[in-house]
Enzyme design. Structure first.
Site, mmCIF file in Angstrom:
data_model
loop_
_atom_site.group_PDB
_atom_site.id
_atom_site.type_symbol
_atom_site.label_atom_id
_atom_site.label_comp_id
_atom_site.label_asym_id
_atom_site.label_seq_id
_atom_site.Cartn_x
_atom_site.Cartn_y
_atom_site.Cartn_z
ATOM 1 N N ASP A 9 27.161 -7.397 -27.943
ATOM 2 C CA ASP A 9 26.034 -8.276 -26.881
ATOM 3 C C ASP A 9 25.655 -9.300 -27.935
ATOM 4 O O ASP A 9 24.661 -8.966 -28.863
ATOM 5 C CB ASP A 9 24.764 -7.525 -26.302
ATOM 6 C CG ASP A 9 24.215 -8.328 -25.635
ATOM 7 O OD1 ASP A 9 23.937 -9.406 -25.458
ATOM 8 O OD2 ASP A 9 23.446 -7.654 -24.677
ATOM 9 N N ILE A 10 25.784 -10.501 -27.748
ATOM 10 C CA ILE A 10 25.249 -11.535 -28.748
ATOM 11 C C ILE A 10 23.770 -11.582 -28.723
ATOM 12 O O ILE A 10 23.281 -11.824 -30.067
ATOM 13 C CB ILE A 10 25.816 -13.068 -28.569
ATOM 14 C CG1 ILE A 10 25.469 -13.880 -29.684
ATOM 15 C CG2 ILE A 10 25.127 -13.446 -27.246
ATOM 16 C CD1 ILE A 10 26.260 -15.116 -29.519
ATOM 17 N N ASN A 23 22.846 -24.579 -20.280
ATOM 18 C CA ASN A 23 23.034 -25.376 -19.124
ATOM 19 C C ASN A 23 22.730 -26.873 -19.723
ATOM 20 O O ASN A 23 21.850 -27.106 -20.703
ATOM 21 C CB ASN A 23 22.022 -25.004 -18.051
ATOM 22 C CG ASN A 23 22.443 -25.761 -17.167
ATOM 23 O OD1 ASN A 23 22.247 -27.116 -16.725
ATOM 24 N ND2 ASN A 23 22.592 -24.688 -15.878
ATOM 25 N N ASP A 33 23.613 -17.657 -21.150
ATOM 26 C CA ASP A 33 22.207 -18.412 -20.903
ATOM 27 C C ASP A 33 21.280 -17.741 -20.535
ATOM 28 O O ASP A 33 20.040 -17.560 -21.129
ATOM 29 C CB ASP A 33 22.673 -19.741 -20.068
ATOM 30 C CG ASP A 33 21.411 -20.649 -20.337
ATOM 31 O OD1 ASP A 33 20.862 -20.784 -21.640
ATOM 32 O OD2 ASP A 33 21.135 -21.142 -19.426
#
Length: 356
Positions: A9-10, A23, A33
């Site tokens: 998971d970043i 976005n 995001d």
């Protein structure tokens, strides 16, 4: 290792900069995001994002990382895939380039990217991956930075179908040959044992005929074992492992190969995806023993033939095994001249193997 593909998971990756698939407008989007805003602190990050305003496709901007285990968040807007004729790959490459340059200008030594544009932006995964790897590799040829390409799960990761099929067929073929070799050897041993059982028992001392009577005839009738069948062709694996010449250590052979290539040390170690400090250890210490992966990476960077790669490995005390999926993939790459370390790592990752 300057570029590493990892599954994570970043928002949990430790790096100086985390890249967010932003976005274009200063609002919280979906997917990565939304996860980045949640981990960093929604209100804090949104307030900074509003200061930036709109971000055009292919561009990037930077903010503090707040509660993330990073210094900065780099927000980049990925292009949407239409048909491949609307500068999609150019814009996607720009996302990586601008993000890397922002990280460099802010003194970052490490950066983590998600696989940009491969989700809701409808980019074909193999094109998204190739664009990412090519752009990052070009940057690393001129700069020092640790770059992580973070994939949340393997369903988001896809190799070129042709390469995947070719490597899968190669692995299957050689693994089948290994099974055949084992079964053939076992069958031969069983046959030999049965043949031994069919031999007539030696006459007892009391009934042994006089010398010269019919011993020669008896010997001629005695069943002998058949000749051992030739080894299956898969045994060429082991025959290809040659012992190094005693007068040349691994270090000496490596440096000679670099000289013969006509390239510089940085060109080789950067192409091998190893850092300068590790290469310096190899060059300075003739007795330094690098890891097996490092030797393979250097052999790929030097674009060696299969025989020369095996020779270099053997000088460091290593060999390739026909029983290992990892080793079969490495052998495939040498035999098919797939020397790009980033491409090799993407193949290894796609087959759930450790990368170099």
């Amino acid at each position: 290792m300057p570029l590493k593909i990892i599954r994570n998971d970043i928002t949990k990756v430790q790096a100086d900069a985390i890249v967010n698939t932003a976005n274009p407008h200063p609002v919280i989007g979906r997917g990565t995001d939304s996860a980045v805003y949640e981990a960093a602190g929604r209100e804090l990050l949104l307030e900074e994002r509003k200061k930036i305003g709109d971000i055009a496709e292919g561009n990037a901007a930077i903010t503090p990382a707040f509660h993330l285990d990073a210094k900065y968040i780099i927000h980049t807007v990925s292009p949407v895939w239409y048909d491949g004729n609307r500068l999609e790959t150019y814009l996607l490459s720009s996302c990586y380039t601008q993000s890397l340059e922002l990280a460099l200008n802010h003194g970052c030594e490490s950066i983590a990217f998600p696989l940009l544009a491969a989700g809701s932006n409808a980019f074909p995964n193999d094109i998204a991956l190739k664009t990412a790897l090519d752009t990052i590799q070009d940057f690393l040829m001129d700069h020092e930075m640790d770059v992580y390409l973070v994939v949340l799960d393997r369903s988001a990761y896809e190799l070129s179908s042709r390469i995947f099929h070719d490597v899968a067929s190669y692995i299957e073929e050689h693994q089948a040959a290994q099974v055949f070799a084992k079964e053939y050897a076992s069958s031969w041993r069983d046959e030999m044992e049965n043949t031994q059982d069919l031999r007539p028992a030696a006459p007892s001392a009391a009934k042994r005929p006089e010398p010269g009577s019919h011993e020669k005839k008896q010997s001629a009738l005695q069943i002998r074992p058949a000749k051992k069948p030739s080894k299956p062709s898969f045994s060429d694996w082991m025959e290809s492992v040659r012992l190094p010449k005693k007068e040349q250590t691994f270090q000496a052979r490596l440096l000679k190969l670099i000289d013969e290539s006509g390239e510089t040390d940085p060109q080789i170690y950067k192409r091998a995806n190893i850092d300068r400090k590790l290469f310096a250890k190899i060059r300075k210490d003739e007795n330094y023993r690098p890891s097996r992966k490092t030797v393979i990476a250097l052999a790929l960077a030097l674009r060696l033939s299969m025989d020369d790669a095996v020779d270099l490995l053997s000088r460091a005390g290593f060999a390739l095994s026909p029983a290992s999926t990892f080793d079969l993939i490495i052998r495939y790459c040498f035999e098919h001249r797939v020397y790009n370390i980033i491409e090799v790592n993407s193949i290894l990752f796609g087959f759930d193997q450790e990368t170099l």
